[in-house]
Each structure stands twice: as structure tokens, then as C-alpha cells.
Design a protein around this motif. Structure first.
Motif, PDB file in Angstrom:
ATOM      1  N   PHE A   5       0.829  -1.194   0.000  1.00 41.83           N
ATOM      2  CA  PHE A   5       0.000   0.000   0.000  1.00 41.83           C
ATOM      3  C   PHE A   5       0.871   1.255   0.000  1.00 41.83           C
ATOM      4  O   PHE A   5       0.624   2.194  -0.757  1.00 41.83           O
ATOM      5  CB  PHE A   5      -0.924  -0.013   1.216  1.00 41.83           C
ATOM      6  CG  PHE A   5      -1.672   1.266   1.410  1.00 41.83           C
ATOM      7  CD1 PHE A   5      -1.296   2.159   2.388  1.00 41.83           C
ATOM      8  CD2 PHE A   5      -2.732   1.589   0.583  1.00 41.83           C
ATOM      9  CE1 PHE A   5      -1.973   3.352   2.552  1.00 41.83           C
ATOM     10  CE2 PHE A   5      -3.422   2.772   0.743  1.00 41.83           C
ATOM     11  CZ  PHE A   5      -3.028   3.658   1.734  1.00 41.83           C
ATOM     12  N   MET A   6       1.887   1.276   0.840  1.00 35.36           N
ATOM     13  CA  MET A   6       2.760   2.448   0.915  1.00 35.36           C
ATOM     14  C   MET A   6       3.559   2.617  -0.376  1.00 35.36           C
ATOM     15  O   MET A   6       3.780   3.723  -0.842  1.00 35.36           O
ATOM     16  CB  MET A   6       3.703   2.333   2.116  1.00 35.36           C
ATOM     17  CG  MET A   6       2.987   2.381   3.443  1.00 35.36           C
ATOM     18  SD  MET A   6       2.008   3.877   3.666  1.00 35.36           S
ATOM     19  CE  MET A   6       3.279   5.075   3.892  1.00 35.36           C
ATOM     20  N   ARG A   7       3.983   1.522  -0.957  1.00 37.38           N
ATOM     21  CA  ARG A   7       4.713   1.588  -2.216  1.00 37.38           C
ATOM     22  C   ARG A   7       3.811   2.143  -3.316  1.00 37.38           C
ATOM     23  O   ARG A   7       4.229   2.971  -4.123  1.00 37.38           O
ATOM     24  CB  ARG A   7       5.220   0.200  -2.587  1.00 37.38           C
ATOM     25  CG  ARG A   7       6.234   0.223  -3.708  1.00 37.38           C
ATOM     26  CD  ARG A   7       6.859  -1.132  -3.944  1.00 37.38           C
ATOM     27  NE  ARG A   7       7.611  -1.538  -2.772  1.00 37.38           N
ATOM     28  CZ  ARG A   7       7.601  -2.763  -2.269  1.00 37.38           C
ATOM     29  NH1 ARG A   7       6.887  -3.705  -2.826  1.00 37.38           N
ATOM     30  NH2 ARG A   7       8.317  -3.067  -1.213  1.00 37.38           N
ATOM     31  N   SER A   8       2.554   1.723  -3.336  1.00 42.33           N
ATOM     32  CA  SER A   8       1.604   2.229  -4.332  1.00 42.33           C
ATOM     33  C   SER A   8       1.361   3.717  -4.152  1.00 42.33           C
ATOM     34  O   SER A   8       1.261   4.469  -5.124  1.00 42.33           O
ATOM     35  CB  SER A   8       0.280   1.475  -4.233  1.00 42.33           C
ATOM     36  OG  SER A   8       0.476   0.111  -4.480  1.00 42.33           O
ATOM     37  N   MET A   9       1.246   4.161  -2.908  1.00 41.65           N
ATOM     38  CA  MET A   9       1.047   5.591  -2.649  1.00 41.65           C
ATOM     39  C   MET A   9       2.265   6.394  -3.113  1.00 41.65           C
ATOM     40  O   MET A   9       2.127   7.494  -3.642  1.00 41.65           O
ATOM     41  CB  MET A   9       0.799   5.829  -1.156  1.00 41.65           C
ATOM     42  CG  MET A   9      -0.523   5.281  -0.674  1.00 41.65           C
ATOM     43  SD  MET A   9      -1.926   6.094  -1.422  1.00 41.65           S
ATOM     44  CE  MET A   9      -1.857   7.666  -0.617  1.00 41.65           C
ATOM     45  N   GLY A  10       3.454   5.858  -2.908  1.00 46.57           N
ATOM     46  CA  GLY A  10       4.659   6.549  -3.358  1.00 46.57           C
ATOM     47  C   GLY A  10       4.719   6.649  -4.869  1.00 46.57           C
ATOM     48  O   GLY A  10       5.084   7.698  -5.426  1.00 46.57           O
ATOM     49  N   VAL A  11       4.373   5.561  -5.561  1.00 51.90           N
ATOM     50  CA  VAL A  11       4.368   5.587  -7.026  1.00 51.90           C
ATOM     51  C   VAL A  11       3.318   6.570  -7.538  1.00 51.90           C
ATOM     52  O   VAL A  11       3.561   7.326  -8.478  1.00 51.90           O
ATOM     53  CB  VAL A  11       4.130   4.163  -7.587  1.00 51.90           C
ATOM     54  CG1 VAL A  11       3.868   4.188  -9.075  1.00 51.90           C
ATOM     55  CG2 VAL A  11       5.323   3.277  -7.277  1.00 51.90           C
ATOM     56  N   LEU A  18       4.172  13.952 -12.783  1.00 50.80           N
ATOM     57  CA  LEU A  18       4.735  13.670 -14.103  1.00 50.80           C
ATOM     58  C   LEU A  18       3.662  13.711 -15.196  1.00 50.80           C
ATOM     59  O   LEU A  18       3.878  14.274 -16.276  1.00 50.80           O
ATOM     60  CB  LEU A  18       5.434  12.312 -14.101  1.00 50.80           C
ATOM     61  CG  LEU A  18       6.727  12.235 -13.300  1.00 50.80           C
ATOM     62  CD1 LEU A  18       7.279  10.821 -13.343  1.00 50.80           C
ATOM     63  CD2 LEU A  18       7.741  13.229 -13.807  1.00 50.80           C
ATOM     64  N   VAL A  19       2.501  13.129 -14.927  1.00 45.23           N
ATOM     65  CA  VAL A  19       1.410  13.157 -15.905  1.00 45.23           C
ATOM     66  C   VAL A  19       0.906  14.587 -16.084  1.00 45.23           C
ATOM     67  O   VAL A  19       0.596  15.017 -17.206  1.00 45.23           O
ATOM     68  CB  VAL A  19       0.275  12.200 -15.473  1.00 45.23           C
ATOM     69  CG1 VAL A  19      -0.963  12.390 -16.313  1.00 45.23           C
ATOM     70  CG2 VAL A  19       0.751  10.759 -15.551  1.00 45.23           C
ATOM     71  N   SER A  20       0.845  15.357 -15.008  1.00 45.81           N
ATOM     72  CA  SER A  20       0.400  16.755 -15.108  1.00 45.81           C
ATOM     73  C   SER A  20       1.363  17.573 -15.961  1.00 45.81           C
ATOM     74  O   SER A  20       0.929  18.383 -16.795  1.00 45.81           O
ATOM     75  CB  SER A  20       0.298  17.376 -13.717  1.00 45.81           C
ATOM     76  OG  SER A  20      -0.639  16.695 -12.947  1.00 45.81           O
ATOM     77  N   ILE A  21       2.646  17.378 -15.773  1.00 46.48           N
ATOM     78  CA  ILE A  21       3.640  18.105 -16.575  1.00 46.48           C
ATOM     79  C   ILE A  21       3.538  17.693 -18.038  1.00 46.48           C
ATOM     80  O   ILE A  21       3.567  18.544 -18.937  1.00 46.48           O
ATOM     81  CB  ILE A  21       5.048  17.857 -16.019  1.00 46.48           C
ATOM     82  CG1 ILE A  21       5.208  18.545 -14.667  1.00 46.48           C
ATOM     83  CG2 ILE A  21       6.115  18.346 -16.987  1.00 46.48           C
ATOM     84  CD1 ILE A  21       6.471  18.161 -13.921  1.00 46.48           C
ATOM     85  N   ALA A  22       3.400  16.392 -18.277  1.00 50.04           N
ATOM     86  CA  ALA A  22       3.304  15.922 -19.662  1.00 50.04           C
ATOM     87  C   ALA A  22       2.050  16.468 -20.338  1.00 50.04           C
ATOM     88  O   ALA A  22       2.094  16.894 -21.504  1.00 50.04           O
ATOM     89  CB  ALA A  22       3.302  14.392 -19.697  1.00 50.04           C
ATOM     90  N   ALA A  23       0.932  16.501 -19.614  1.00 51.72           N
ATOM     91  CA  ALA A  23      -0.308  17.022 -20.196  1.00 51.72           C
ATOM     92  C   ALA A  23      -0.202  18.512 -20.470  1.00 51.72           C
ATOM     93  O   ALA A  23      -0.651  19.001 -21.513  1.00 51.72           O
ATOM     94  CB  ALA A  23      -1.483  16.730 -19.264  1.00 51.72           C
TER      95      ALA A  23
END
Length: 141
Positions: A5-11, A18-23
Motif C-alpha cells: 500500500f505504501m509503495r503504491s502511494m509513493g508511485v 509527471l502526468v500533469s507536466i506531460a499534459a
């Protein structure tokens, strides 16, 4: 932390910016090029408000900004005093490592810890230090 769960939150915390910058770097210029001069066709701010702003009628925020910029030292001193007054209680904090007292009461985990402390003694759940002297007959203390 080796928790999925913590790993997923970090990803997710990494991917969202990154997606916001790319968009914003790809979609926004393409959208503006497609709209062309029609980009300002739909107005969100009424025309009379835009005209009043163009004339230069100062509102509250403009008057506040001008007041701050005239004698900035007075506002700087006042703001610093407020920040220090807000931060003073932080000097009374006593930070410690987590223990049983951090758990909410009434849960099975806290009840189990209380039972263990009562049956085994107050220091049974605390970390232990063992000192070994290899030259003495009773070496472990």
C-alpha cells in the motif's frame, strides 16, 4: 517500507506530477493552437468588471499591497512577531519514540498489550540490552 500500500502511494505521488507536466506540455499548446482566436470567446468575467479593472479602480487587495510596499519594515516586523508567537508552543514539545500509549484505547491490540504488561511486568515489552564479559564466569548481564 515493504508494504504494498505504501509503495503504491509513493508511485502515485510520483506519477501525478509527471502526468500533469506531460499534459500541460503537450495537450495545452495543442488545445490553444486548435482554438486560435476563439480562445476568449466564452467570458467568465463580466465585461463591466473588465472595464472597471482597465480604468484602474483599486480594490481591497491593491490598497493592501500598496500599504505593505510603502513601509515594508513595519509589516515585516508584525508578520515576524505573529509567526514567532505561533511557533512558541513548539518549543515545549517532547518528542519520543512510539510506544503503546499511541494506540487508541479499546482495540484488541491495545487490550492485548495491557494484558501482556500486567502479566509479564512493566519492562517486558521494552527493548533489552545484554552486556557480555567473556572474562567473567557469569558473563551475561
Amino acid at each position: 517500507m515493504p508494504l504494498p500500500f505504501m509503495r503504491s502511494m509513493g508511485v502515485a505521488g510520483l506519477l501525478v506530477p509527471l502526468v500533469s507536466i506531460a499534459a500541460s506540455a503537450t495537450f495545452l499548446p495543442a488545445l490553444l493552437a486548435t482554438l486560435g482566436t476563439r480562445v476568449n470567446r466564452l467570458r467568465l468575467i463580466p465585461q463591466r468588471l473588465l472595464a472597471a479593472r482597465a480604468v484602474g479602480e483599486g480594490g481591497f487587495w491593491q490598497r493592501l499591497a500598496m500599504a505593505i510596499m510603502r513601509p515594508p519594515w513595519a509589516f515585516l516586523t508584525g508578520a515576524t512577531a505573529v509567526m514567532v508567537a505561533i511557533a512558541i508552543p513548539a518549543f515545549g514539545l517532547h518528542l519520543t519514540g512510539g510506544d503503546n500509549r499511541g494506540l487508541p484505547g479499546g482495540t484488541q491490540a491495545s487490550t492485548g498489550l495491557i494484558v501482556l504488561e500486567r502479566t509479564l511486568g512493566p519492562g517486558a515489552l521494552a527493548p533489552h540490552q545484554v552486556a557480555v564479559d567473556f572474562g567473567a564466569p557469569a558473563a551475561a548481564l
